[in-house]
Scaffold this motif. Structure first.
Motif, PDB file in Angstrom:
ATOM      1  N   LEU A 154       0.858  -1.367   0.003  1.00 51.32           N
ATOM      2  CA  LEU A 154      -0.281  -0.116  -0.028  1.00 51.32           C
ATOM      3  C   LEU A 154       0.975   1.180   0.005  1.00 51.32           C
ATOM      4  N   ASP A 155       1.950   1.253   0.459  1.00 47.77           N
ATOM      5  CA  ASP A 155       2.962   2.172   0.685  1.00 47.77           C
ATOM      6  C   ASP A 155       3.296   2.424  -0.694  1.00 47.77           C
ATOM      7  N   ALA A 156       3.981   1.399  -1.676  1.00 48.49           N
ATOM      8  CA  ALA A 156       4.348   1.655  -3.080  1.00 48.49           C
ATOM      9  C   ALA A 156       3.209   2.074  -4.034  1.00 48.49           C
ATOM     10  N   TYR A 157       1.770   1.541  -3.780  1.00 47.39           N
ATOM     11  CA  TYR A 157       0.676   2.010  -4.291  1.00 47.39           C
ATOM     12  C   TYR A 157       0.577   3.324  -4.415  1.00 47.39           C
ATOM     13  N   THR A 158       0.459   3.938  -2.865  1.00 48.35           N
ATOM     14  CA  THR A 158       0.391   5.289  -2.828  1.00 48.35           C
ATOM     15  C   THR A 158       1.375   6.518  -3.332  1.00 48.35           C
ATOM     16  N   ILE A 159       2.527   5.937  -3.277  1.00 48.67           N
ATOM     17  CA  ILE A 159       3.513   6.812  -3.890  1.00 48.67           C
ATOM     18  C   ILE A 159       3.314   6.522  -5.403  1.00 48.67           C
ATOM     19  N   SER A 160       3.234   5.653  -6.131  1.00 52.16           N
ATOM     20  CA  SER A 160       2.710   5.541  -7.589  1.00 52.16           C
ATOM     21  C   SER A 160       1.370   6.558  -7.798  1.00 52.16           C
ATOM     22  N   GLN A 161       0.427   6.382  -6.739  1.00 54.36           N
ATOM     23  CA  GLN A 161      -0.684   7.173  -7.123  1.00 54.36           C
ATOM     24  C   GLN A 161      -0.146   8.955  -7.092  1.00 54.36           C
ATOM     25  N   SER A 162       0.617   9.414  -6.015  1.00 60.77           N
ATOM     26  CA  SER A 162       0.714  10.546  -5.801  1.00 60.77           C
ATOM     27  C   SER A 162       1.776  11.078  -6.883  1.00 60.77           C
ATOM     28  N   PHE A 163       2.415  10.238  -7.591  1.00 67.01           N
ATOM     29  CA  PHE A 163       3.452  10.710  -8.487  1.00 67.01           C
ATOM     30  C   PHE A 163       3.103  10.396 -10.038  1.00 67.01           C
ATOM     31  N   ASP A 164       1.849  10.118 -10.174  1.00 60.29           N
ATOM     32  CA  ASP A 164       1.340   9.507 -11.338  1.00 60.29           C
ATOM     33  C   ASP A 164       2.169   8.077 -12.063  1.00 60.29           C
ATOM     34  N   MET A 289       4.148  10.556   4.692  1.00 59.75           N
ATOM     35  CA  MET A 289       3.391   9.263   4.698  1.00 59.75           C
ATOM     36  C   MET A 289       3.524   8.699   6.457  1.00 59.75           C
ATOM     37  N   HIS A 290       2.829   7.989   6.870  1.00 57.06           N
ATOM     38  CA  HIS A 290       2.757   7.337   8.033  1.00 57.06           C
ATOM     39  C   HIS A 290       2.033   6.130   7.912  1.00 57.06           C
ATOM     40  N   PRO A 291       2.501   4.830   8.557  1.00 55.06           N
ATOM     41  CA  PRO A 291       1.717   3.636   8.610  1.00 55.06           C
ATOM     42  C   PRO A 291       0.578   3.583   9.620  1.00 55.06           C
ATOM     43  N   GLY A 292       1.002   4.391  10.770  1.00 58.00           N
ATOM     44  CA  GLY A 292       0.089   4.678  11.829  1.00 58.00           C
ATOM     45  C   GLY A 292       0.376   3.416  12.575  1.00 58.00           C
ATOM     46  N   PRO A 293       0.270   3.434  14.018  1.00 54.87           N
ATOM     47  CA  PRO A 293      -0.571   4.420  14.826  1.00 54.87           C
ATOM     48  C   PRO A 293       0.362   5.637  14.747  1.00 54.87           C
ATOM     49  N   ILE A 294      -0.046   6.909  14.659  1.00 59.42           N
ATOM     50  CA  ILE A 294       0.969   7.923  14.954  1.00 59.42           C
ATOM     51  C   ILE A 294       0.925   8.409  16.416  1.00 59.42           C
ATOM     52  N   ASN A 295       2.187   8.847  16.816  1.00 58.49           N
ATOM     53  CA  ASN A 295       2.217   9.358  18.401  1.00 58.49           C
ATOM     54  C   ASN A 295       2.421  10.853  17.874  1.00 58.49           C
ATOM     55  N   ARG A 296       1.367  11.507  17.813  1.00 62.12           N
ATOM     56  CA  ARG A 296       1.418  12.957  17.454  1.00 62.12           C
ATOM     57  C   ARG A 296       2.303  13.768  18.573  1.00 62.12           C
ATOM     58  N   GLY A 297       2.957  14.522  18.140  1.00 63.53           N
ATOM     59  CA  GLY A 297       3.832  15.231  18.988  1.00 63.53           C
ATOM     60  C   GLY A 297       5.028  14.795  19.039  1.00 63.53           C
ATOM     61  N   ILE A 298       5.322  13.397  18.941  1.00 62.73           N
ATOM     62  CA  ILE A 298       6.572  12.979  18.899  1.00 62.73           C
ATOM     63  C   ILE A 298       7.381  12.957  17.438  1.00 62.73           C
ATOM     64  N   ASN A 318      -6.098   3.093   0.268  1.00 66.73           N
ATOM     65  CA  ASN A 318      -5.419   2.028  -0.637  1.00 66.73           C
ATOM     66  C   ASN A 318      -5.286   0.664   0.145  1.00 66.73           C
ATOM     67  N   GLY A 319      -4.999   0.766   1.421  1.00 65.40           N
ATOM     68  CA  GLY A 319      -4.767  -0.576   2.019  1.00 65.40           C
ATOM     69  C   GLY A 319      -5.976  -1.718   1.784  1.00 65.40           C
ATOM     70  N   VAL A 320      -7.128  -1.135   1.672  1.00 65.47           N
ATOM     71  CA  VAL A 320      -8.451  -2.040   1.401  1.00 65.47           C
ATOM     72  C   VAL A 320      -8.124  -2.586  -0.186  1.00 65.47           C
ATOM     73  N   SER A 321      -7.862  -1.803  -0.852  1.00 65.83           N
ATOM     74  CA  SER A 321      -7.620  -2.307  -2.300  1.00 65.83           C
ATOM     75  C   SER A 321      -6.533  -3.472  -2.401  1.00 65.83           C
ATOM     76  N   VAL A 322      -5.531  -2.915  -1.558  1.00 64.66           N
ATOM     77  CA  VAL A 322      -4.401  -3.905  -1.748  1.00 64.66           C
ATOM     78  C   VAL A 322      -4.854  -5.312  -1.189  1.00 64.66           C
ATOM     79  N   ARG A 323      -5.401  -5.289  -0.075  1.00 70.17           N
ATOM     80  CA  ARG A 323      -5.997  -6.582   0.594  1.00 70.17           C
ATOM     81  C   ARG A 323      -6.931  -7.300  -0.310  1.00 70.17           C
ATOM     82  N   MET A 324      -7.682  -6.507  -0.975  1.00 68.67           N
ATOM     83  CA  MET A 324      -8.856  -7.225  -1.852  1.00 68.67           C
ATOM     84  C   MET A 324      -8.057  -7.786  -2.945  1.00 68.67           C
ATOM     85  N   ALA A 325      -7.283  -7.281  -3.506  1.00 73.25           N
ATOM     86  CA  ALA A 325      -6.075  -7.839  -4.234  1.00 73.25           C
ATOM     87  C   ALA A 325      -5.456  -9.122  -3.786  1.00 73.25           C
TER      88      ALA A 325
END
Ligand code: NCD
Length: 335
Positions: A154-164, A289-298, A318-325
């Motif tokens: 999902l990280d690779a997919y999101t990067i691909s999506q963000s940079f066409d 990007m961040h996979p979560g869970p975020i420690n906001r403020g750290i 995108n994680g849902v689409s990856v897992r469906m695939a």
């Protein structure tokens, strides 16, 4: 417990299965296999309704031996979007016989007739162990410090999506920094495997205790100076410090002694937190990007996490689409 010979698995025969019988990790997958998985993800994202009954009548087993919010929910949503039923087995694994317990549990759930097992465990290597012990497909949802392959996808997919780059998933010319607790991170290990294979340059950034030079063996650069890199980066992937993974044995009262891997939060933030002022020094098109869970403020400030560069909720979607695939590939062709 009697050991059993490793179950022989035959790779699924559907033409889009990327030759895989399980998805334990991304290390060792070829560019063609990664592109097949990412192409199937794009198909799911573009035509989700088309596959609403693909797994009708099948049941997916979620075996989660470690805490999870996003990943477990995401696999559940993905399975249901494909028409599958779902069983959730959750349990802690503090016993010294962890390996046996995991395998026993997996074999029991398999014996009930599930089409695939989704496994999360505290022990590195647990997914592989279970994959060898059962005949049904096993999908690793994170095992210790080892791998978290659907997150890497999902990280690779999101990067691909963000940079066409969704046509072909070619990440050449992109520079990705993975910042923080890389040493303890299965997310980083899977992301590194996917992103380097697809052509991106990856640099791991953090203090030496969290980002040792030895990471270079994974084909990445290592830096301890985030400020010096900021203006060169296209992608900044922030990681949480996984304090819970730094337990060191158990003293008399049964409580593990926790050794923090950093001197203090203030010192850490001074060098490595993604603050609004650091985010302002990134390239104009750079994403956060961040996979979560975020420690906001750290590791990441709220203003950046919720700001215009953030693609964090796109990662989740995108994680849902990856897992469906992945479920389609592994559980959809096994009948
Ligand atoms: C992470 C995990 O559990 O590996 N989160 C996730 O699955 N998206 C990372 C973490 O726990 O920090």
């Amino acid at each position: 417990m009697a050991t059993r010979a490793a179950t022989r698995k035959i790779p699924r025969t559907s033409p889009d299965a990327a030759g895989l019988s399980d998805l334990v990790g991304l290390q060792g997958l070829t560019g063609a296999q990664l592109r097949a998985l990412l192409g199937a993800t794009r198909e799911m994202a573009d035509h989700p309704g088309k596959y609403a009954n693909l797994l009708a009548g099948r049941i997916i087993g979620n075996l989660f031996f470690e805490d999870s919010t996003r990943t477990r929910t995401s696999f559940s949503v993905a399975a249901q979007r494909l028409g599958a039923g779902l069983v959730d087995v959750m349990g802690a694994t503090s016993s010294v016989k962890k390996g046996e317990t995991l395998i026993d549990t997996a074999r029991n759930v398999e014996a009930m007739g599930v089409a695939a097992l989704v496994v999360r465990a505290r022990q590195s290597g647990a997914a592989e162990l279970i994959a060898r012990a059962v005949a049904c497909p096993v999908i690793n949802a994170g095992d210790g410090r080892h791998e978290h392959p659907t997150q890497g996808l999902l990280d690779a997919y999101t990067i691909s999506q963000s940079f066409d780059r969704l046509d072909g998933f070619d990440l050449k010319d992109l520079k990705v920094a993975i910042v923080g607790d890389v040493a303890a991170s299965r997310v980083a290990r899977s992301a590194i495997a996917a992103l380097t294979t697809l052509g991106a340059r990856v640099v791991c950034v953090g203090p030496p205790a969290l980002c040792p030079k030895g990471l270079g063996a994974l084909g990445v650069a290592v830096s301890h100076d985030l400020d010096a890199l900021l203006r060169t980066l296209d992608v900044v992937m922030m990681l949480r410090i996984q304090f819970e993974r730094y337990a060191e044995g158990a003293p008399g009262n049964g409580e593990p002694i926790r050794r923090s891997p950093i001197a203090g939060v203030r010192e850490y933030r001074e060098m490595y937190a993604l603050t609004p002022s650091r985010a302002a020094r990134l390239k104009e098109r750079a994403i956060v990007m961040h996979p979560g869970p975020i420690n906001r403020g750290i590791e990441l400030d709220a203003e950046v996490a919720d700001g215009p560069r953030s693609v964090i909720l796109k990662q989740v979607a995108n994680g849902v689409s990856v897992r469906m695939a992945v479920l389609k590939m592994l559980a959809g062709s096994s009948a």
